[in-house]
Design an enzyme around this catalytic site. Sequence first.
Site, PDB file in Angstrom:
ATOM      1  N   ASP A  13      32.924  39.797  42.706  1.00 59.05           N
ATOM      2  CA  ASP A  13      34.230  40.464  42.594  1.00 59.05           C
ATOM      3  C   ASP A  13      34.457  40.767  41.109  1.00 59.05           C
ATOM      4  O   ASP A  13      33.685  40.325  40.250  1.00 59.05           O
ATOM      5  CB  ASP A  13      35.339  39.535  43.130  1.00 59.05           C
ATOM      6  CG  ASP A  13      36.739  40.157  43.024  1.00 59.05           C
ATOM      7  OD1 ASP A  13      36.884  41.344  43.358  1.00 59.05           O
ATOM      8  OD2 ASP A  13      37.680  39.470  42.595  1.00 59.05           O
ATOM      9  N   SER A  14      35.553  41.456  40.831  1.00 54.34           N
ATOM     10  CA  SER A  14      35.896  41.724  39.434  1.00 54.34           C
ATOM     11  C   SER A  14      36.406  40.455  38.739  1.00 54.34           C
ATOM     12  O   SER A  14      36.323  40.346  37.523  1.00 54.34           O
ATOM     13  CB  SER A  14      36.977  42.799  39.382  1.00 54.34           C
ATOM     14  OG  SER A  14      38.109  42.365  40.107  1.00 54.34           O
ATOM     15  N   CYS A  76      34.936  42.251  47.128  1.00 54.21           N
ATOM     16  CA  CYS A  76      35.911  43.059  46.401  1.00 54.21           C
ATOM     17  C   CYS A  76      36.115  44.330  47.225  1.00 54.21           C
ATOM     18  O   CYS A  76      35.139  45.056  47.487  1.00 54.21           O
ATOM     19  CB  CYS A  76      35.350  43.392  45.027  1.00 54.21           C
ATOM     20  SG  CYS A  76      36.356  44.559  44.092  1.00 54.21           S
ATOM     21  N   GLU A 153      45.913  36.823  39.080  1.00 58.57           N
ATOM     22  CA  GLU A 153      45.079  36.303  37.983  1.00 58.57           C
ATOM     23  C   GLU A 153      45.882  35.307  37.137  1.00 58.57           C
ATOM     24  O   GLU A 153      45.342  34.347  36.609  1.00 58.57           O
ATOM     25  CB  GLU A 153      44.578  37.456  37.092  1.00 58.57           C
ATOM     26  CG  GLU A 153      43.499  38.324  37.737  1.00 58.57           C
ATOM     27  CD  GLU A 153      42.084  37.723  37.627  1.00 58.57           C
ATOM     28  OE1 GLU A 153      41.831  36.946  36.707  1.00 58.57           O
ATOM     29  OE2 GLU A 153      41.253  38.037  38.512  1.00 58.57           O
ATOM     30  N   CYS A 185      42.638  43.594  49.369  1.00 55.86           N
ATOM     31  CA  CYS A 185      42.139  43.255  48.031  1.00 55.86           C
ATOM     32  C   CYS A 185      41.986  41.745  48.069  1.00 55.86           C
ATOM     33  O   CYS A 185      42.894  41.036  48.530  1.00 55.86           O
ATOM     34  CB  CYS A 185      43.140  43.664  46.955  1.00 55.86           C
ATOM     35  SG  CYS A 185      42.770  42.973  45.323  1.00 55.86           S
ATOM     36  N   HIS A 187      42.139  39.577  45.909  1.00 60.77           N
ATOM     37  CA  HIS A 187      43.101  38.804  45.110  1.00 60.77           C
ATOM     38  C   HIS A 187      44.361  38.465  45.928  1.00 60.77           C
ATOM     39  O   HIS A 187      45.055  37.499  45.613  1.00 60.77           O
ATOM     40  CB  HIS A 187      43.560  39.597  43.876  1.00 60.77           C
ATOM     41  CG  HIS A 187      42.610  39.563  42.717  1.00 60.77           C
ATOM     42  ND1 HIS A 187      41.404  40.221  42.717  1.00 60.77           N
ATOM     43  CD2 HIS A 187      42.690  38.936  41.503  1.00 60.77           C
ATOM     44  CE1 HIS A 187      40.797  40.016  41.550  1.00 60.77           C
ATOM     45  NE2 HIS A 187      41.560  39.239  40.805  1.00 60.77           N
TER      46      HIS A 187
HETATM   47  N1  DGL Z   1      39.676  41.811  44.116  1.00 65.50           N
HETATM   48  C1  DGL Z   1      39.411  43.209  44.052  1.00 65.50           C
HETATM   49  C2  DGL Z   1      39.577  43.883  45.397  1.00 65.50           C
HETATM   50  O1  DGL Z   1      39.352  43.265  46.397  1.00 65.50           O
HETATM   51  C3  DGL Z   1      39.983  44.076  42.999  1.00 65.50           C
HETATM   52  C4  DGL Z   1      40.786  43.609  41.895  1.00 65.50           C
HETATM   53  C5  DGL Z   1      40.730  44.533  40.707  1.00 65.50           C
HETATM   54  O2  DGL Z   1      41.513  45.478  40.620  1.00 65.50           O
HETATM   55  O3  DGL Z   1      39.847  44.289  39.894  1.00 65.50           O
HETATM   56  O4  DGL Z   1      39.908  45.046  45.472  1.00 65.50           O
END
Ligand code: DGL
Length: 268
Positions: A13-14, A76, A153, A185, A187
């Site tokens: 992931d990012s 991600c 985050e 997402c 996150h």
């Molecule tokens: N966790 C990531 C997702 O599922 C993206 C978060 C980011 O914008 O880096 O889209």
Amino acid sequence: MADQDSRPIGVFDSGIGGLTVLKELALQFPHESFLYVGDTARLPYGSKSPQTIRKYSEQIIQFLEKQNVKAIVIACNTASSQVPEREIDGLPIYNVIEPGSQRALELSSGKRIGVLATRATVNSQAYTHKIHALDPQAQVFDQACPLFVPLAEEGWDADPVTNLIVFRYLSPLLQNHIDTLILGCTHYPILKNSIARVTGSSIELVDSGEAIAQWLSRDFKSGRLGPNKSGEPRRIDIMTTDSSAHFTEMAQRILKPAKADQYAVVDV
Ligand code: DGL
């Protein structure tokens, strides 16, 4: 020859978001080892162009291939919306869009599905296209939530500010009477309590971790993936592209009760 099936499963992931997927996989597959990459040096992906997201994702896929993983999970949604599910020389690469879409259709009673995602994922229309390919009658209502990733985050999962922002983003979807909501997402499950407070119990929530775990489980059963039978304790290694004590602290919180064996900083 070393046992090929004892190789780890790569997950990326990012940033910390994919850890919500890693946790689910680590709990469901207690004998499997995992190698996680969080591209913290280049976070966020959700505000970047499709070309940049593809470039970063392919670099991490190549990095994980070199680490000799037995499968790669793109944990991600933003990367998944740009990089297709495929197989490179027998190495399966899973993305989370189809598992999440299928799970939402299974759970949805009225086929009115909301999608919360990053701007890049919403712009790609990956969920809308996939859900319509699976069920042309379903209605999809999407909402970009650019403020969610920094809140997650930052670890503001139980902050009044987060509750307000969740309410603001969810209001249009509630007005459209959605019955199922995809947390599109990885996150966003970190903010699940705030989200559930606004949606109430009548709206089903779908997260990428549970959805992709079902797919891996299916592939273990079919033999596409071989289980680790080495008898050695499994390992969870976490790598980031930037060093941060805050990341490690958040990772320990998110992964609980699972635990990482090692944290390291890498160049991809
Ligand atoms: N966790 C990531 C997702 O599922 C993206 C978060 C980011 O914008 O880096 O889209």
